[in-house]
Write a protein that holds these residues in place. Structure first.
Motif, PDB file in Angstrom:
ATOM      1  N   GLU A   1      -8.481   1.726   0.657  1.00 20.75           N
ATOM      2  CA  GLU A   1      -6.961   1.959   0.757  1.00 20.75           C
ATOM      3  C   GLU A   1      -6.479   0.576   1.186  1.00 20.75           C
ATOM      4  O   GLU A   1      -7.159  -0.155   1.684  1.00 20.75           O
ATOM      5  CB  GLU A   1      -6.651   2.919   1.717  1.00 20.75           C
ATOM      6  N   ASP A   2      -5.338   0.283   0.607  1.00 19.18           N
ATOM      7  CA  ASP A   2      -4.582  -0.979   0.785  1.00 19.18           C
ATOM      8  C   ASP A   2      -4.005  -0.757   2.152  1.00 19.18           C
ATOM      9  O   ASP A   2      -3.030  -0.091   2.276  1.00 19.18           O
ATOM     10  CB  ASP A   2      -3.762  -1.115  -0.045  1.00 19.18           C
ATOM     11  N   LYS A   3      -4.596  -0.951   3.184  1.00 24.05           N
ATOM     12  CA  LYS A   3      -3.950  -0.916   4.792  1.00 24.05           C
ATOM     13  C   LYS A   3      -2.863  -1.615   4.882  1.00 24.05           C
ATOM     14  O   LYS A   3      -1.922  -0.883   5.710  1.00 24.05           O
ATOM     15  CB  LYS A   3      -5.104  -1.489   5.709  1.00 24.05           C
TER      16      LYS A   3
ATOM     17  N   ILE B   1      -0.119   0.899   3.506  1.00 23.80           N
ATOM     18  CA  ILE B   1      -0.069   2.261   4.352  1.00 23.80           C
ATOM     19  C   ILE B   1       0.779   1.999   5.588  1.00 23.80           C
ATOM     20  O   ILE B   1       1.601   2.475   5.937  1.00 23.80           O
ATOM     21  CB  ILE B   1      -1.360   2.664   4.786  1.00 23.80           C
TER      22      ILE B   1
END
Length: 154
Positions: free
Chosen positions: A37-39, A42
């Motif tokens: 995931e692209d932190k 988020i």
């Protein structure tokens, strides 16, 4: 007795995992695709949602604060008017819930008068400069005031 056969793994030990179920990626050709995931994305969404929620709550608090400030101003104004009415000349004791009339006298001193007689009930000659307001004494001994725009001079 037979000799135990030793199994030699043809795959290089560098390419074998001891616990393949704990890998962060698919370890077989048919495994589920796991993408990191692209932190930043988020975090950005979470911060935007948090800001929207807190802005809405702050707006509600600001509206409540404005209402309270308006109510405080109205009470302060009612107290100021009540003090002026109590300093006026009155020849009776006002009763809670009754309606009275607040007049300004003619002349240079132009003192205030509280009367039970309404502005249209004086007959031929209106003895005051003007009727300032119709007032009603409330339970807290302040006055509910309806100001007059009409001049009742005769």
């Amino acid at each position: 007795m037979e000799e135990a056969k030793v199994f030699i793994n043809p795959i290089s030990p560098d390419k074998v995992a001891e616990s393949p179920g704990l890998l962060a990626y698919a370890h077989t050709a048919g495994g589920a695709v796991i993408r990191p995931e692209d932190k930043g994305k988020i975090t950005g969404r979470a911060v935007a949602a948090m800001r929207e929620q807190t802005d809405m709550q702050l707006s509600q608090l600001y509206k409540q604060m404005q209402l309270l400030a308006e109510q405080a101003t109205a009470i302060r104004h009612r107290v100021e008017v009540s003090e002026r009415i109590y300093s006026a000349h009155m020849s009776f004791e006002p009763v809670i819930g009754h309606t009275y009339y607040f007049y300004q006298r003619k002349g240079t001193n132009s003192t205030d008068v509280l009367s039970m007689i309404g502005p249209t009930e004086w007959g031929r000659k209106f003895p005051f400069e003007r009727c300032l307001a119709t007032v009603r004494m409330m339970a807290d001994h302040t006055w509910d005031v309806q100001y007059h725009e009409t001049n009742y001079e005769m």
